[in-house]
Design a protein around this motif. Structure first.
Motif, PDB file in Angstrom:
ATOM      1  N   PHE A   1      37.303 -37.205 -25.085  1.00 22.69           N
ATOM      2  CA  PHE A   1      35.938 -37.343 -25.583  1.00 22.69           C
ATOM      3  C   PHE A   1      35.767 -38.682 -26.278  1.00 22.69           C
ATOM      4  O   PHE A   1      36.741 -39.350 -26.628  1.00 22.69           O
ATOM      5  CB  PHE A   1      35.603 -36.191 -26.538  1.00 22.69           C
ATOM      6  N   GLN A   2      34.518 -39.088 -26.485  1.00 22.38           N
ATOM      7  CA  GLN A   2      34.208 -40.400 -27.036  1.00 22.38           C
ATOM      8  C   GLN A   2      33.487 -40.293 -28.385  1.00 22.38           C
ATOM      9  O   GLN A   2      32.829 -39.300 -28.662  1.00 22.38           O
ATOM     10  CB  GLN A   2      33.280 -41.163 -26.077  1.00 22.38           C
ATOM     11  N   LEU A   3      33.592 -41.356 -29.153  1.00 15.71           N
ATOM     12  CA  LEU A   3      32.807 -41.526 -30.376  1.00 15.71           C
ATOM     13  C   LEU A   3      31.743 -42.567 -30.072  1.00 15.71           C
ATOM     14  O   LEU A   3      32.065 -43.622 -29.522  1.00 15.71           O
ATOM     15  CB  LEU A   3      33.663 -42.007 -31.531  1.00 15.71           C
ATOM     16  N   ALA A   4      30.501 -42.284 -30.420  1.00 21.34           N
ATOM     17  CA  ALA A   4      29.448 -43.282 -30.231  1.00 21.34           C
ATOM     18  C   ALA A   4      29.760 -44.471 -31.141  1.00 21.34           C
ATOM     19  O   ALA A   4      30.296 -44.317 -32.231  1.00 21.34           O
ATOM     20  CB  ALA A   4      28.095 -42.679 -30.584  1.00 21.34           C
ATOM     21  N   LYS A   5      29.432 -45.638 -30.656  1.00 18.16           N
ATOM     22  CA  LYS A   5      29.675 -46.857 -31.425  1.00 18.16           C
ATOM     23  C   LYS A   5      28.344 -47.574 -31.650  1.00 18.16           C
ATOM     24  O   LYS A   5      27.534 -47.701 -30.723  1.00 18.16           O
ATOM     25  CB  LYS A   5      30.649 -47.760 -30.691  1.00 18.16           C
ATOM     26  N   GLU A   6      28.142 -48.024 -32.868  1.00 12.16           N
ATOM     27  CA  GLU A   6      26.923 -48.732 -33.201  1.00 12.16           C
ATOM     28  C   GLU A   6      26.776 -49.959 -32.304  1.00 12.16           C
ATOM     29  O   GLU A   6      27.725 -50.723 -32.105  1.00 12.16           O
ATOM     30  CB  GLU A   6      26.951 -49.161 -34.675  1.00 12.16           C
ATOM     31  N   GLY A   7      25.597 -50.127 -31.740  1.00 14.18           N
ATOM     32  CA  GLY A   7      25.318 -51.271 -30.883  1.00 14.18           C
ATOM     33  C   GLY A   7      25.706 -51.075 -29.433  1.00 14.18           C
ATOM     34  O   GLY A   7      25.454 -51.949 -28.607  1.00 14.18           O
TER      35      GLY A   7
END
Length: 98
Positions: free
Chosen positions: A87-93
């Motif tokens: 799974f992934q973590l959203a990243k700013e930008g």
């Protein structure tokens, strides 16, 4: 469990899935009954989605982290666990083409 759709089936239909990740697990707010907070725990979402194939898991990006969430820390056991399961973590930008 309050949604009338199967989350895993819905993820298979989309290119990106942004899922609330306010709290990683129960107990992050001492003295609060977290079952009364209308946010799914990341650990619950992982459990619901663990049977997805690798491609579908990479579509899942957790967003909206509370200040108590260990996923805010790149080297935390929670982050390592989440990413090791695909799974992934959203990243700013970040930009996600449609």
């Amino acid at each position: 469990e309050k949604w009338d759709r199967d989350l895993a089936s819905e993820i298979k239909k989309v290119d990106w899935a942004f899922i609330d990740g306010s709290f990683y697990q129960t107990g992050e707010l001492p003295g609060r009954d977290m079952s009364t907070i209308p946010h799914p725990m990341v650990t619950e979402s992982i459990e619901l989605l663990k049977e997805l194939n690798t491609t579908d898991k990479t579509k899942v990006h957790f967003i909206h982290f509370n200040h108590t969430n260990p996923l805010l820390h790149a080297n935390s056991a929670a982050t390592i666990n989440l990413q090791s399961q695909g799974f992934q973590l959203a990243k700013e930008g970040a930009v996600h083409p449609l």
